[in-house]
Design an enzyme around this catalytic site. Sequence first.
Site, mmCIF file in Angstrom:
data_model
loop_
_atom_site.group_PDB
_atom_site.id
_atom_site.type_symbol
_atom_site.label_atom_id
_atom_site.label_comp_id
_atom_site.label_asym_id
_atom_site.label_seq_id
_atom_site.Cartn_x
_atom_site.Cartn_y
_atom_site.Cartn_z
ATOM 1 N N GLY A 28 0.815 -1.219 0.000
ATOM 2 C CA GLY A 28 0.000 0.000 0.000
ATOM 3 C C GLY A 28 0.843 1.262 0.000
ATOM 4 O O GLY A 28 2.025 1.232 -0.339
ATOM 5 N N GLY A 33 5.587 4.649 -8.608
ATOM 6 C CA GLY A 33 6.311 3.406 -8.889
ATOM 7 C C GLY A 33 5.331 2.241 -8.969
ATOM 8 O O GLY A 33 5.340 1.454 -9.925
ATOM 9 N N HIS A 34 4.445 2.147 -7.962
ATOM 10 C CA HIS A 34 3.420 1.086 -7.987
ATOM 11 C C HIS A 34 2.529 1.241 -9.221
ATOM 12 O O HIS A 34 2.158 0.261 -9.865
ATOM 13 C CB HIS A 34 2.528 1.161 -6.745
ATOM 14 C CG HIS A 34 3.227 0.924 -5.452
ATOM 15 N ND1 HIS A 34 3.380 1.903 -4.491
ATOM 16 C CD2 HIS A 34 3.819 -0.190 -4.947
ATOM 17 C CE1 HIS A 34 4.018 1.405 -3.454
ATOM 18 N NE2 HIS A 34 4.305 0.140 -3.696
ATOM 19 N N LYS A 149 13.847 -1.510 -7.979
ATOM 20 C CA LYS A 149 14.495 -0.830 -6.856
ATOM 21 C C LYS A 149 14.863 -1.853 -5.778
ATOM 22 O O LYS A 149 15.938 -1.807 -5.204
ATOM 23 C CB LYS A 149 13.583 0.250 -6.252
ATOM 24 C CG LYS A 149 14.281 0.995 -5.117
ATOM 25 C CD LYS A 149 13.506 2.194 -4.677
ATOM 26 C CE LYS A 149 12.321 1.824 -3.830
ATOM 27 N NZ LYS A 149 12.705 1.330 -2.490
ATOM 28 N N VAL A 176 11.198 3.930 -10.722
ATOM 29 C CA VAL A 176 10.580 5.224 -11.048
ATOM 30 C C VAL A 176 11.144 6.248 -10.057
ATOM 31 O O VAL A 176 11.251 5.969 -8.860
ATOM 32 C CB VAL A 176 9.039 5.151 -10.955
ATOM 33 C CG1 VAL A 176 8.414 6.500 -11.284
ATOM 34 C CG2 VAL A 176 8.512 4.079 -11.893
ATOM 35 N N SER A 186 7.506 4.207 -0.592
ATOM 36 C CA SER A 186 6.482 4.619 0.384
ATOM 37 C C SER A 186 7.155 5.232 1.606
ATOM 38 O O SER A 186 6.590 6.061 2.295
ATOM 39 C CB SER A 186 5.641 3.412 0.806
ATOM 40 O OG SER A 186 5.098 2.807 -0.341
ATOM 41 N N ARG A 187 8.393 4.802 1.873
ATOM 42 C CA ARG A 187 9.111 5.309 3.056
ATOM 43 C C ARG A 187 9.605 6.746 2.870
ATOM 44 O O ARG A 187 10.013 7.371 3.840
ATOM 45 C CB ARG A 187 10.282 4.384 3.409
ATOM 46 C CG ARG A 187 9.807 3.038 3.942
ATOM 47 C CD ARG A 187 10.945 2.206 4.504
ATOM 48 N NE ARG A 187 10.451 1.089 5.286
ATOM 49 C CZ ARG A 187 10.330 -0.164 4.828
ATOM 50 N NH1 ARG A 187 10.663 -0.463 3.590
ATOM 51 N NH2 ARG A 187 9.859 -1.122 5.617
#
Length: 280
Positions: A28, A33-34, A149, A176, A186-187
């Site tokens: 999530g 990128g996702h 990544k 990306v 996400s971090r």
Amino acid sequence: MKIIDNIACLKEEIKKLQGSTGLIPTMGALHKGHLSLIKQSIKDNDNSIVSIFVNPIQFGINEDLDKYPRQLKKDCELCEKAGVSIVFAPKVQEIYKSDKNDLTLICPPITVLDKLCAKTRIGHFDGVCSIVAKLFNLTKANRAYFGQKDAQQLFIIKKMVEDLNFDIEIIPCPIVREEDGLALSSRNQYLSKDDRTLALNIQKALKTASGLAKQGINDKKTILDACLIILKDLEVDYVEFVDKNTFDITEDINKNTLLLIAAKTPQSKTRLIDNCLLYQ
Ligand code: PAF
């Protein structure tokens, strides 16, 4: 788009699907990128399933499980807009009926665990492989999409698929980046302004290393030292060179050499990873 939080319903929906299925496993907090993985899956498949599950068994005791960003509503909106068929977002109890010590896990071999992220993140890849294998079994997907990544994760998952004869194709997708070069993660949400500026040095080190290699400098120590100077204000976990085909640590700088960096930012202690093929 169907949003499903339990295994029984997921199985019912999977039975109804026709044609090929792509799976995008995520935790999530979806970013571009996702979305690039989702876009590739939608292009390749008749159905695309996004799993959203912050997998507790891949986090170490001192890691960021509790503060990991959770934004299911926004993620579902993004998935719907992108054309996803199913979002599978189960609760922890739905996926794990007992704690990690009492679960059957998939453990990668020591040959891939004696280096890089696995050295400091003990048990991390057991957790990753175990959840990914469960998701492969549950979704019966034909293809699964992973970002480059997380290069070690990608290598280990490909190896698991090969070693255990999973009937699924692993599709690696390019990293990306933000406009200024920071690899999306996400971090990145944890970064303070100063951390964010320092984090750019990771990409700067990769670019410098790649520039040196392309100038014909093929001495590992020279390239490593150049990287370490650029990374001096970060807490470096590793700067390592591997052969992209075997993931063995290499002394050779050639077209197969992948340079990987992991470092923590000084303020928020956010652990960031990035990599590049030196001759790219
Ligand atoms: O890369 C990730 O986000 C996670 O490791 C994955 C593959 C979704 C497994 O939890």
